[in-house]
Design an enzyme around this catalytic site. Structure first.
Site, mmCIF file in Angstrom:
data_model
loop_
_atom_site.group_PDB
_atom_site.id
_atom_site.type_symbol
_atom_site.label_atom_id
_atom_site.label_comp_id
_atom_site.label_asym_id
_atom_site.label_seq_id
_atom_site.Cartn_x
_atom_site.Cartn_y
_atom_site.Cartn_z
ATOM 1 N N HIS A 287 0.852 -1.187 0.000
ATOM 2 C CA HIS A 287 0.000 0.000 0.000
ATOM 3 C C HIS A 287 0.887 1.237 0.000
ATOM 4 O O HIS A 287 2.103 1.139 0.197
ATOM 5 C CB HIS A 287 -0.897 0.008 1.240
ATOM 6 C CG HIS A 287 -0.114 -0.114 2.526
ATOM 7 N ND1 HIS A 287 0.201 -1.323 3.094
ATOM 8 C CD2 HIS A 287 0.464 0.826 3.333
ATOM 9 C CE1 HIS A 287 0.904 -1.136 4.193
ATOM 10 N NE2 HIS A 287 1.084 0.169 4.358
ATOM 11 N N ARG A 386 13.979 -5.581 3.052
ATOM 12 C CA ARG A 386 12.968 -6.326 3.783
ATOM 13 C C ARG A 386 11.643 -5.787 3.261
ATOM 14 O O ARG A 386 11.395 -4.583 3.304
ATOM 15 C CB ARG A 386 13.115 -6.101 5.289
ATOM 16 C CG ARG A 386 12.040 -6.780 6.143
ATOM 17 C CD ARG A 386 10.921 -5.838 6.471
ATOM 18 N NE ARG A 386 9.969 -6.385 7.440
ATOM 19 C CZ ARG A 386 8.797 -5.829 7.728
ATOM 20 N NH1 ARG A 386 8.408 -4.710 7.147
ATOM 21 N NH2 ARG A 386 7.999 -6.378 8.625
ATOM 22 N N ASP A 388 7.727 -5.299 3.373
ATOM 23 C CA ASP A 388 6.617 -5.275 4.323
ATOM 24 C C ASP A 388 5.369 -5.925 3.722
ATOM 25 O O ASP A 388 5.083 -5.790 2.532
ATOM 26 C CB ASP A 388 6.324 -3.813 4.683
ATOM 27 C CG ASP A 388 5.278 -3.666 5.764
ATOM 28 O OD1 ASP A 388 5.478 -4.225 6.847
ATOM 29 O OD2 ASP A 388 4.258 -2.990 5.513
ATOM 30 N N GLU A 414 8.273 -10.165 4.572
ATOM 31 C CA GLU A 414 7.468 -10.359 5.772
ATOM 32 C C GLU A 414 6.343 -11.335 5.417
ATOM 33 O O GLU A 414 5.315 -10.948 4.866
ATOM 34 C CB GLU A 414 6.884 -9.043 6.272
ATOM 35 C CG GLU A 414 6.105 -9.220 7.570
ATOM 36 C CD GLU A 414 5.333 -7.985 7.995
ATOM 37 O OE1 GLU A 414 5.136 -7.796 9.208
ATOM 38 O OE2 GLU A 414 4.908 -7.202 7.115
ATOM 39 N N HIS A 478 9.411 -4.984 15.721
ATOM 40 C CA HIS A 478 8.563 -3.822 16.010
ATOM 41 C C HIS A 478 7.072 -4.150 16.029
ATOM 42 O O HIS A 478 6.269 -3.321 16.468
ATOM 43 C CB HIS A 478 8.826 -2.727 14.978
ATOM 44 C CG HIS A 478 8.438 -3.103 13.585
ATOM 45 N ND1 HIS A 478 9.150 -4.024 12.851
ATOM 46 C CD2 HIS A 478 7.411 -2.701 12.791
ATOM 47 C CE1 HIS A 478 8.586 -4.168 11.671
ATOM 48 N NE2 HIS A 478 7.524 -3.386 11.608
ATOM 49 N N ASP A 479 6.680 -5.336 15.540
ATOM 50 C CA ASP A 479 5.266 -5.705 15.489
ATOM 51 C C ASP A 479 4.825 -6.635 16.608
ATOM 52 O O ASP A 479 3.636 -6.943 16.718
ATOM 53 C CB ASP A 479 4.953 -6.387 14.144
ATOM 54 C CG ASP A 479 4.826 -5.388 13.010
ATOM 55 O OD1 ASP A 479 4.493 -4.214 13.274
ATOM 56 O OD2 ASP A 479 5.061 -5.774 11.849
ATOM 57 N N ARG A 529 8.012 -0.671 21.117
ATOM 58 C CA ARG A 529 8.575 0.478 20.402
ATOM 59 C C ARG A 529 9.011 1.616 21.315
ATOM 60 O O ARG A 529 9.033 2.787 20.910
ATOM 61 C CB ARG A 529 7.564 0.990 19.369
ATOM 62 C CG ARG A 529 7.157 -0.052 18.341
ATOM 63 C CD ARG A 529 6.151 0.488 17.341
ATOM 64 N NE ARG A 529 5.701 -0.539 16.411
ATOM 65 C CZ ARG A 529 4.839 -0.338 15.412
ATOM 66 N NH1 ARG A 529 4.350 0.874 15.218
ATOM 67 N NH2 ARG A 529 4.482 -1.342 14.625
#
Length: 629
Positions: A287, A386, A388, A414, A478-479, A529
């Site tokens: 996106h 990387r 996403d 990912e 981070h997720d 984070r």
């Protein structure tokens, strides 16, 4: 429903089948979801076939789990009565889904494909699969007669493995011992497959940074390179650095401009090159931002916009005047978002977030755009990407893009579940969420014992073949929440870290883990984070020094980078295994239990990290030893 058509022998994955998934047509668009794309919309868009939505893809033999999404509403297959509860802790998935069983009917199987016959490091690997429970013993006969180890098993099959010194062309067959007698299988003559990858990757230890949370900026990272060098880090993965409207950067407004200015990027790159630290960037191509000029052109000009087919627009105009009025108001963002969701919008988006409109990946212009951005920053000096939400983009797009990129660019996607449709000719590896799932179940929640943990990771090995050595392995990112906070105990965290650093694949550290950075308050996705702690008095020195030692060992040991994995003991919380390359043998002993365990066969090794006394390993501790033959 699903229908299985012709099977064939694939040069990468072995036995595969063409499988058609379809559902009676409702709504204006539909996607196929499954553990092959982490139940994520975007990648497997279905086509109209008369009065049905339909899609056909090739899948390896095995049990697969799937569902459909009709206009972002998920539903199981109404024409398939077989259902199962599918649960993944790693991406918080728990739902009843449909089951597809893909089986050729062949009791025994081997084909000299990349996952069944390949060379990596100093070994050649040979794999064989049989219907579960049918084989007592199996021997590989190639001059010598070698008993194959039962490596792993799943719902349908047992998988066997033998590894040999590096081989060229081989002539071989299999001797199978069953209750009914001995069967000779095959008369093969083939050369082991070679998996191409950037040669610089295997000896790297990655460090993931969110720039604003780690040091405030790219220039701030430059100031901390001495710290990273002392830690032993020789590769960085930066979350998005391009123009965007959020701190995290996953809503890109300009893919050709760095948020802090291109000069900051050039200075960082120069400093990294001087220290032989590689850099991969985070590419967001599922996106864009709502505020990207292309999407703003669609908002302004509607059906007359030259970018109308750049996105998945479901109606025109894509947003109403009321939507724009609320968006431009001075209301707090949380209130705005609630009101915008109530109003709705006319385009597909990432997880139904208005800010992130989904690209139309079937559009050749979009594909060209993605490849051009990736090439641009590789030419500027980045060493890889990387990608996403890679599982939300059609796999054939990634194959097409990879062919345009330099061979020494490291590409990881990912992909939060089974990665077989995404590796080999698309990515060198993926963010290894299936391994992370096993780490959670064993080290955090105790949902599997040591034997089940071994079977899980060996099953991944059987499915991924040589690609497992290029997977990006992590304890957190981070997720997800920080692993230390999940286990709640320094000793347990270090046991998991020791496994990560000594296992197959490319290890990574998420910024701050090395000093014991904890989770912060907030949503699960935000909890990891928090800002980096730069007051050394707040650091956990034991974690820091142990991390340094593990990183140093990983960087210097060929056995850990490319060696064969030999499980010795996996029971009662005890993990004992060797990694072997040439004359180097690394012995790893992890006691993940509350009682002292006895370890055999350590007398010939020199302990290099951890402690063991009289072959006794303390609870919640590990020991790594080495010897050269």
């Amino acid at each position: 429903m699903y229908k299985t058509f012709a099977f064939r022998d694939d040069d990468i994955m072995g036995k595969v089948a063409s499988v058609e998934f379809s559902i009676p047509k409702e709504g204006s668009y539909a996607y196929l979801l499954g553990n092959f794309n982490a139940f994520n919309e975007g990648s497997l868009r279905m086509k109209e076939r008369g009065d049905r939505w339909s899609i056909t893809l090739e899948l390896p033999e095995g049990v697969w789990y799937y569902a459909f999404s009709i206009e972002s509403t998920k539903l199981s297959d109404p024409e398939n009565p077989e259902r199962a509860l599918y649960r993944r802790l790693s991406y918080k998935m728990e739902d009843e889904v449909s089951v597809a069983r893909i089986f050729s009917g062949e009791e025994f199987y081997h084909h000299p494909s990349l996952t069944y016959l390949y060379s990596f490091g100093d070994r050649t690997y040979v794999r064989f699969r049989a219907v579960r429970g049918r084989v007592g013993k199996i021997y590989l006969v190639s001059g010598d007669r070698i008993e194959m180890r039962r490596k792993a098993w799943d719902e349908l099959f047992d998988y066997f493995e033998a590894h040999l010194p590096l081989k060229g062309e081989m002539e071989y067959h299999f001797e199978i011992h069953t209750d009914g007698g001995v069967v000779e299988y095959g008369d093969f003559r083939a050369s082991p497959g070679e998996y191409p990858f950037p040669e610089w990757v295997p000896d790297r230890v990655f460090y993931q940074i969110m720039p604003d949370r780690f040091a405030g900026s790219l220039l701030g990272i430059i100031e901390k390179l001495g710290y990273l060098g002392n830690l032993g880090i020789n590769a960085l993965y930066l979350t998005p650095i391009f123009e965007s409207t959020t701190y995290h950067g996953y809503d890109v407004t300009d893919y050709y401009r760095v948020k802090e200015g291109d000069e900051a990027f050039e200075r960082l790159l120069k400093a990294l090159k001087e220290r032989d630290i590689r850099l991969i960037l985070d590419g967001v191509f599922h996106h864009t931002s709502f505020f990207h000029p292309y999407f703003q052109d669609v908002v302004k000009n509607g059906e007359r916009s030259r970018y109308r087919d750049f996105y998945r627009i479901t109606r025109f105009p894509p947003v109403t005047e009321e939507f724009l009025d609320v968006l431009g108001s001075t209301a707090p963002w949380r209130e705005k978002s609630k009101r915008l969701r109530k109003i709705g919008w006319g385009y597909e988006s990432f997880f139904s977030v208005w800010l992130m409109p989904r690209l139309n990946h079937e559009n050749p212009e979009v594909r060209h755009f993605i490849a051009d951005v990736m090439e641009h920053w590789l030419e500027r000096g980045a060493d890889g990407w990387r990608l996403d939400v890679a599982h939300g983009v059609p796999p054939e797009l990634w194959r097409e893009v990879r062919r345009k990129l330099p061979e020494d660019a490291y590409l990881i996607g990912e992909v939060m579940d089974d990665a077989r449709l995404w590796i080999f000719d698309k990515f060198h590896g993926t963010m290894n969420y299936p391994l992370y799932e096993a780490l959670l179940r064993f080290f955090v929640y105790g949902e599997m014992d040591a034997g089940e943990f071994l079977n899980w990771i060996e099953l991944l090995s059987a499915r991924y073949g040589p690609a497992e050595f290029l997977m990006y392995n992590f304890l957190d990112n981070h997720d997800v929440e920080r692993f230390l906070g999940l286990v709640g105990d320094r000793r347990k965290y270090l046991c998991a870290l020791a496994f990560l650093m000594t296992y197959r694949g490319i290890p990574s550290i998420y910024y701050g883990d090395e000093v014991g950075l904890e989770n912060i308050d907030g949503s699960p996705m935000e909890r990891s984070r928090g800002p980096m702690k730069w007051n050394s008095e707040e650091w956990d020195r034991e974690i820091l020094e142990t991390t340094k030692a593990l990183v140093r060992l990983r960087r210097e040991s060929k056995a850990l980078q490319m060696g064969v994995f030999l499980p010795l003991v996996f029971r009662d919380g005890l993990l004992v295994y060797e990694r072997v390359y040439d004359d180097e043998r690394i012995l790893v002993c992890i006691n993940y239990s509350e009682v002292t365990r006895k370890i055999n066969s350590t007398s010939d090794y020199e302990v290099i990290i951890g402690h063991i006394n009289n072959n006794l390993l303390d609870p919640w501790s590990f020991c790594i030893a080495r010897r050269f033959c």
